[in-house]
Design a protein around this motif. Structure first.
Motif, PDB file in Angstrom:
ATOM      1  N   PRO A  30       0.814  -1.221   0.000  1.00  0.00           N
ATOM      2  CA  PRO A  30       0.000   0.000   0.000  1.00  0.00           C
ATOM      3  C   PRO A  30       0.849   1.273   0.000  1.00  0.00           C
ATOM      4  O   PRO A  30       0.488   2.267  -0.631  1.00  0.00           O
ATOM      5  CB  PRO A  30      -0.836  -0.119   1.280  1.00  0.00           C
ATOM      6  CG  PRO A  30      -0.925  -1.592   1.537  1.00  0.00           C
ATOM      7  CD  PRO A  30       0.407  -2.143   1.083  1.00  0.00           C
ATOM      8  N   SER A  31       1.984   1.238   0.666  1.00  0.00           N
ATOM      9  CA  SER A  31       2.874   2.405   0.686  1.00  0.00           C
ATOM     10  C   SER A  31       3.480   2.649  -0.689  1.00  0.00           C
ATOM     11  O   SER A  31       3.578   3.793  -1.143  1.00  0.00           O
ATOM     12  CB  SER A  31       3.978   2.208   1.719  1.00  0.00           C
ATOM     13  OG  SER A  31       3.418   2.066   3.000  1.00  0.00           O
ATOM     14  N   LEU A  32       3.883   1.583  -1.353  1.00  0.00           N
ATOM     15  CA  LEU A  32       4.419   1.701  -2.710  1.00  0.00           C
ATOM     16  C   LEU A  32       3.357   2.289  -3.631  1.00  0.00           C
ATOM     17  O   LEU A  32       3.631   3.231  -4.390  1.00  0.00           O
ATOM     18  CB  LEU A  32       4.886   0.334  -3.211  1.00  0.00           C
ATOM     19  CG  LEU A  32       5.407   0.288  -4.645  1.00  0.00           C
ATOM     20  CD1 LEU A  32       6.734   1.018  -4.759  1.00  0.00           C
ATOM     21  CD2 LEU A  32       5.556  -1.142  -5.105  1.00  0.00           C
ATOM     22  N   ASP A  33       2.155   1.753  -3.567  1.00  0.00           N
ATOM     23  CA  ASP A  33       1.071   2.224  -4.428  1.00  0.00           C
ATOM     24  C   ASP A  33       0.760   3.701  -4.187  1.00  0.00           C
ATOM     25  O   ASP A  33       0.532   4.458  -5.130  1.00  0.00           O
ATOM     26  CB  ASP A  33      -0.195   1.393  -4.209  1.00  0.00           C
ATOM     27  CG  ASP A  33      -0.047  -0.047  -4.686  1.00  0.00           C
ATOM     28  OD1 ASP A  33       0.884  -0.343  -5.480  1.00  0.00           O
ATOM     29  OD2 ASP A  33      -0.866  -0.886  -4.254  1.00  0.00           O
ATOM     30  N   LYS A  34       0.765   4.111  -2.934  1.00  0.00           N
ATOM     31  CA  LYS A  34       0.409   5.493  -2.595  1.00  0.00           C
ATOM     32  C   LYS A  34       1.503   6.490  -2.956  1.00  0.00           C
ATOM     33  O   LYS A  34       1.219   7.584  -3.462  1.00  0.00           O
ATOM     34  CB  LYS A  34       0.100   5.595  -1.095  1.00  0.00           C
ATOM     35  CG  LYS A  34      -0.279   6.990  -0.651  1.00  0.00           C
ATOM     36  CD  LYS A  34      -0.674   7.032   0.803  1.00  0.00           C
ATOM     37  CE  LYS A  34      -1.094   8.437   1.205  1.00  0.00           C
ATOM     38  NZ  LYS A  34      -1.584   8.482   2.582  1.00  0.00           N
ATOM     39  N   SER A  42      11.323  -5.245  -1.477  1.00  0.00           N
ATOM     40  CA  SER A  42      10.974  -6.192  -2.541  1.00  0.00           C
ATOM     41  C   SER A  42      10.551  -7.553  -1.994  1.00  0.00           C
ATOM     42  O   SER A  42       9.949  -8.343  -2.719  1.00  0.00           O
ATOM     43  CB  SER A  42      12.141  -6.346  -3.515  1.00  0.00           C
ATOM     44  OG  SER A  42      13.292  -6.830  -2.852  1.00  0.00           O
ATOM     45  N   SER A  43      10.813  -7.831  -0.731  1.00  0.00           N
ATOM     46  CA  SER A  43      10.362  -9.079  -0.110  1.00  0.00           C
ATOM     47  C   SER A  43       8.853  -9.102   0.069  1.00  0.00           C
ATOM     48  O   SER A  43       8.264 -10.170   0.213  1.00  0.00           O
ATOM     49  CB  SER A  43      10.965  -9.251   1.288  1.00  0.00           C
ATOM     50  OG  SER A  43      12.343  -9.217   1.290  1.00  0.00           O
ATOM     51  N   LEU A  44       8.240  -7.934   0.071  1.00  0.00           N
ATOM     52  CA  LEU A  44       6.849  -7.843   0.504  1.00  0.00           C
ATOM     53  C   LEU A  44       5.911  -7.179  -0.495  1.00  0.00           C
ATOM     54  O   LEU A  44       4.729  -7.476  -0.488  1.00  0.00           O
ATOM     55  CB  LEU A  44       6.804  -7.088   1.838  1.00  0.00           C
ATOM     56  CG  LEU A  44       5.543  -7.118   2.661  1.00  0.00           C
ATOM     57  CD1 LEU A  44       5.131  -8.541   2.995  1.00  0.00           C
ATOM     58  CD2 LEU A  44       5.744  -6.323   3.951  1.00  0.00           C
ATOM     59  N   VAL A  45       6.390  -6.296  -1.349  1.00  0.00           N
ATOM     60  CA  VAL A  45       5.464  -5.478  -2.138  1.00  0.00           C
ATOM     61  C   VAL A  45       4.753  -6.236  -3.257  1.00  0.00           C
ATOM     62  O   VAL A  45       3.644  -5.880  -3.625  1.00  0.00           O
ATOM     63  CB  VAL A  45       6.125  -4.195  -2.704  1.00  0.00           C
ATOM     64  CG1 VAL A  45       6.625  -3.313  -1.591  1.00  0.00           C
ATOM     65  CG2 VAL A  45       7.205  -4.519  -3.701  1.00  0.00           C
ATOM     66  N   GLY A  46       5.356  -7.254  -3.839  1.00  0.00           N
ATOM     67  CA  GLY A  46       4.664  -8.074  -4.822  1.00  0.00           C
ATOM     68  C   GLY A  46       4.500  -7.477  -6.202  1.00  0.00           C
ATOM     69  O   GLY A  46       3.769  -8.016  -7.033  1.00  0.00           O
ATOM     70  N   ARG A  47       5.134  -6.361  -6.486  1.00  0.00           N
ATOM     71  CA  ARG A  47       5.120  -5.793  -7.838  1.00  0.00           C
ATOM     72  C   ARG A  47       6.335  -4.892  -8.025  1.00  0.00           C
ATOM     73  O   ARG A  47       6.935  -4.444  -7.054  1.00  0.00           O
ATOM     74  CB  ARG A  47       3.835  -5.032  -8.116  1.00  0.00           C
ATOM     75  CG  ARG A  47       3.784  -3.635  -7.507  1.00  0.00           C
ATOM     76  CD  ARG A  47       2.627  -2.826  -8.117  1.00  0.00           C
ATOM     77  NE  ARG A  47       2.486  -1.520  -7.539  1.00  0.00           N
ATOM     78  CZ  ARG A  47       3.146  -0.427  -7.952  1.00  0.00           C
ATOM     79  NH1 ARG A  47       3.989  -0.471  -8.948  1.00  0.00           N
ATOM     80  NH2 ARG A  47       2.938   0.745  -7.355  1.00  0.00           N
ATOM     81  N   GLU A  48       6.668  -4.663  -9.279  1.00  0.00           N
ATOM     82  CA  GLU A  48       7.759  -3.754  -9.602  1.00  0.00           C
ATOM     83  C   GLU A  48       7.187  -2.360  -9.844  1.00  0.00           C
ATOM     84  O   GLU A  48       6.184  -2.220 -10.546  1.00  0.00           O
ATOM     85  CB  GLU A  48       8.485  -4.217 -10.872  1.00  0.00           C
ATOM     86  CG  GLU A  48       9.154  -5.569 -10.743  1.00  0.00           C
ATOM     87  CD  GLU A  48      10.345  -5.539  -9.810  1.00  0.00           C
ATOM     88  OE1 GLU A  48      11.110  -4.554  -9.831  1.00  0.00           O
ATOM     89  OE2 GLU A  48      10.506  -6.504  -9.047  1.00  0.00           O
ATOM     90  N   PRO A  49       7.816  -1.333  -9.300  1.00  0.00           N
ATOM     91  CA  PRO A  49       7.389   0.030  -9.648  1.00  0.00           C
ATOM     92  C   PRO A  49       7.777   0.323 -11.107  1.00  0.00           C
ATOM     93  O   PRO A  49       8.629  -0.360 -11.670  1.00  0.00           O
ATOM     94  CB  PRO A  49       8.150   0.914  -8.670  1.00  0.00           C
ATOM     95  CG  PRO A  49       9.085   0.045  -7.934  1.00  0.00           C
ATOM     96  CD  PRO A  49       8.840  -1.370  -8.295  1.00  0.00           C
ATOM     97  N   HIS A  50       7.167   1.366 -11.679  1.00  0.00           N
ATOM     98  CA  HIS A  50       7.352   1.582 -13.117  1.00  0.00           C
ATOM     99  C   HIS A  50       7.767   2.990 -13.510  1.00  0.00           C
ATOM    100  O   HIS A  50       7.714   3.307 -14.693  1.00  0.00           O
ATOM    101  CB  HIS A  50       6.057   1.225 -13.852  1.00  0.00           C
ATOM    102  CG  HIS A  50       5.654  -0.195 -13.652  1.00  0.00           C
ATOM    103  ND1 HIS A  50       6.344  -1.247 -14.194  1.00  0.00           N
ATOM    104  CD2 HIS A  50       4.635  -0.736 -12.950  1.00  0.00           C
ATOM    105  CE1 HIS A  50       5.769  -2.381 -13.845  1.00  0.00           C
ATOM    106  NE2 HIS A  50       4.732  -2.096 -13.079  1.00  0.00           N
TER     107      HIS A  50
END
Length: 183
Positions: A76-80, A95-103
């Protein structure tokens, strides 16, 4: 020197403590500092983030719309915060937890397997210190040793049995990144 950052995660991941430690270390080193915490209605499990500004001149306001750096402890922090990082800034994510790559192509994307490294050190609860150590490697606004000393000076006495673990986590995060990250 002026640097602003947001550290964000869920309640209980230690985002506020990591920011507070950085603020104390910078204050001890003679810098101007602001630390502004924010958390959801639940202390553990809700959202939590803090904004930290470290400068060598007076700070006009503690608010940051487009931080130079974001440390995202969870998805959620990455997304926000991914869309909010200033162009040319850093997004350091667990990267252990976020489940996606930022773009974002206009910022430095720094994957740190924070949860895995924290488990290596001995306890996943020191994820916050691992990620703070990685930040200090990328953005050496303070020497790692000053932050370790601040940890000893400012950690609550009732928590001093965790001092060795937290210091090890800071060092592990710092050593996890060995090369500069180009934009």
């Amino acid at each position: 020197m002026y640097h602003d950052l947001i550290i964000s995660g869920s309640g209980g991941q230690g985002a506020l403590f990591a920011g507070q430690l950085l603020a104390y270390a910078a204050m001890d080193a003679g810098y101007q500092v602001t630390w502004m915490p924010s958390y959801g209605p639940e202390m553990r499990g809700g959202t939590a983030h803090c904004t930290v500004i470290v400068a060598d001149a007076p700070i006009g306001a503690p608010l940051v719309r487009n931080p130079q750096t974001v440390i995202a402890l969870n998805r959620p922090s990455l997304d926000k915060y991914e869309p909010l990082v200033a162009t040319g800034g850093f997004l350091i994510y667990n990267s252990s937890l976020v489940g996606r790559e930022p773009h974002r192509p206009d910022i430095a994307l720094v994957a740190v397997p924070g949860s895995d490294l924290a488990r290596e050190v001995g306890d996943e609860r020191v994820l916050n210190m691992v990620m703070l150590g990685a930040f200090l490697r990328l953005r050496p606004i303070l020497p790692l040793e000053e932050v370790c000393r601040a940890l000893e000076r400012h950690m609550a006495k009732r928590r001093h049995e965790l001092l060795t673990l937290n210091t090890a986590a800071l060092r592990r995060g710092f050593s996890a990144l060995t090369v500069p990250v180009p934009l």
